[in-house]
Design an enzyme around this catalytic site. Structure first.
Site, short mmCIF file in Angstrom:
data_model
loop_
_atom_site.label_atom_id
_atom_site.label_comp_id
_atom_site.label_asym_id
_atom_site.label_seq_id
_atom_site.Cartn_x
_atom_site.Cartn_y
_atom_site.Cartn_z
N SER A 143 31.55 35.52 57.00
CA SER A 143 30.98 35.78 58.33
C SER A 143 32.12 35.90 59.31
O SER A 143 33.21 35.34 59.08
CB SER A 143 30.07 34.63 58.75
N TYR A 156 29.11 25.47 59.76
CA TYR A 156 28.83 26.82 59.25
C TYR A 156 30.11 27.65 59.26
O TYR A 156 30.45 28.29 58.26
CB TYR A 156 27.73 27.49 60.08
P1 NAP Z 1 18.39 35.71 54.96
O1 NAP Z 1 17.52 36.90 55.06
O2 NAP Z 1 17.89 34.40 55.44
O3 NAP Z 1 18.86 35.60 53.45
C1 NAP Z 1 19.37 34.44 52.88
C2 NAP Z 1 19.16 34.51 51.39
O4 NAP Z 1 19.69 33.31 50.80
C3 NAP Z 1 17.69 34.60 51.04
O5 NAP Z 1 17.50 35.50 49.98
C4 NAP Z 1 17.37 33.18 50.59
O6 NAP Z 1 16.34 33.22 49.62
C5 NAP Z 1 18.68 32.75 49.99
N1 NAP Z 1 18.77 31.30 49.96
C6 NAP Z 1 18.68 30.43 51.02
N2 NAP Z 1 18.73 29.16 50.58
C7 NAP Z 1 18.86 29.23 49.21
C8 NAP Z 1 18.95 28.27 48.18
N3 NAP Z 1 18.90 26.95 48.46
N4 NAP Z 1 19.04 28.69 46.91
C9 NAP Z 1 19.07 30.00 46.60
N5 NAP Z 1 18.99 30.97 47.53
C10 NAP Z 1 18.88 30.59 48.82
O7 NAP Z 1 19.75 35.93 55.77
P2 NAP Z 1 20.95 36.98 55.56
O8 NAP Z 1 21.42 37.29 56.92
O9 NAP Z 1 20.54 38.07 54.67
O10 NAP Z 1 22.03 36.04 54.89
C11 NAP Z 1 22.79 36.45 53.76
C12 NAP Z 1 24.21 35.96 53.91
O11 NAP Z 1 24.81 36.62 55.04
C13 NAP Z 1 24.38 34.46 54.17
O12 NAP Z 1 25.43 33.96 53.38
C14 NAP Z 1 24.76 34.39 55.65
O13 NAP Z 1 25.54 33.26 55.93
C15 NAP Z 1 25.55 35.68 55.78
N6 NAP Z 1 25.68 36.17 57.16
C16 NAP Z 1 24.60 36.50 57.88
C17 NAP Z 1 24.75 36.96 59.19
C18 NAP Z 1 23.58 37.32 60.05
O14 NAP Z 1 23.77 37.48 61.28
N7 NAP Z 1 22.40 37.51 59.50
C19 NAP Z 1 26.04 37.08 59.74
C20 NAP Z 1 27.12 36.73 58.97
C21 NAP Z 1 26.95 36.28 57.66
P3 NAP Z 1 15.20 32.12 49.39
O15 NAP Z 1 14.80 31.57 50.71
O16 NAP Z 1 14.16 32.90 48.66
O17 NAP Z 1 15.84 31.08 48.50
#
Ligand code: NAP
Length: 270
Positions: A143, A156
């Protein structure tokens, strides 16, 4: 839709929604079969059924909670033993927006387990086989907060700085052995992440929020270019290169037998 030749299997964590689901879509269209990992079986099934229908690729789902050691071990075992896996996308992760003193430390502990410990274990399980076969790609979703500890929650930020450091370190260790590494540092991306982290994405200025589709497409262009650290929003890559080379310039002076002159008693103000 027509797909390219089979490239082996990509195992994607957190593929039930958001960025991980877009990686699943794009990698299937690039010719990968998929192993999709997350907790939400309904979300995984929806992604898998659509992609099987639209791309004809083989898509398997594995329900696992990566904060639970036994579940993580099952995925590790798969990564160690399935030589058809040619790509690992460490995407599953959660964030937080509250300050440390306003946070539930047990929740932060779980975040570290998911963002750091599980990611490390899965990477350590996959990479030896990739090295042995001189073929493999690891994409680690970090991130921009890795570079900005003042933004959002410090734990985080720390987990994502870890992901960046681990990726750079691994590139140093195995980058010359047929393994491609990439750390992706998304800025704000419109996914369920924000609601889960305690701040609705609608509260962010629209001009700083990217779609997950644009973010992943940009990161894949960078992967094709062999980039190690990708910041999809950053207009000028030279800004990152300057930052990174300033870090590297510190290296020869980070460890010496004697303290720096400014820390000796004679130079200290009385
Ligand atoms: P998201 O839609 O909430 O996706 C998160 C994913 O992680 C979901 O598929 C969730 O699936 C899975 N997950 C959460 N807890 C888990 C667990 N205990 N075991 C296995 N899987 C788990 O959010 P996203 O934005 O796509 O996030 C993906 C990545 O991008 C993350 O690493 C986040 O830190 C990073 N990121 C996001 C942003 C942003 O602004 N969105 C910015 C920078 C980095 P389930 O709930 O089905 O388990």
């Amino acid at each position: 839709m027509a797909t390219q030749a089979n490239k082996g299997k990509a195992l994607i964590t957190g593929a039930s929604s958001g960025i991980g689901a877009v990686y699943a879509d794009r990698l299937a269209r690039r010719g990968y079969d998929l192993i999709l990992v997350a907790r939400n079986v309904k979300g995984l099934t929806d992604v898998a059924e659509r992609l099987t229908r639209e791309t004809g690729r083989h898509v398997e789902i594995v329900a696992a909670d990566l904060t639970v050691k036994a579940d993580t071990r099952r995925i590790e075992e798969r990564l160690r033993t399935d030589s058809s896996i040619t790509m690992l996308v460490n995407n599953a992760g959660v964030g937080a927006t509250a300050s440390l003193i306003d946070s539930d430390v047990d929740e932060l502990d779980k975040m570290i387990e998911l963002n750091v410990t599980a990611l490390t274990r899965l990477t350590a399980a996959a990479v030896p086989g990739f090295v042995e076969r001189a073929n493999g790609i690891v994409i680690n979703i970090s991130s921009i907060v890795a570079l900005s500890p003042e933004t959002l929650n410090g734990t985080y930020s720390g987990t994502k700085a870890y992901v960046l450091n681990l990726t750079q370190s691994l590139h140093h260790e195995v980058g010359g052995k047929g393994v491609q590494l990439q750390a992706v540092l998304p800025g704000a991306t419109s996914t369920a992440f924000w609601d889960r982290a305690g701040l609705a994405v609608e509260h962010l200025p629209a001009q700083i929020v990217m779609t997950a589709e644009d973010m992943v497409d940009a990161a894949l262009v960078a992967l094709d270019q062999g980039e190690l650290v990708t910041i999809p929003s950053l207009p000028d890559a030279a800004d990152w290169e300057r930052f990174n080379s300033a870090r590297l310039q510190l290296q020869p002076n980070l460890s010496h037998k004697v303290p720096a002159q400014r820390y000796t008693r004679t130079s200290a103000a009385v």
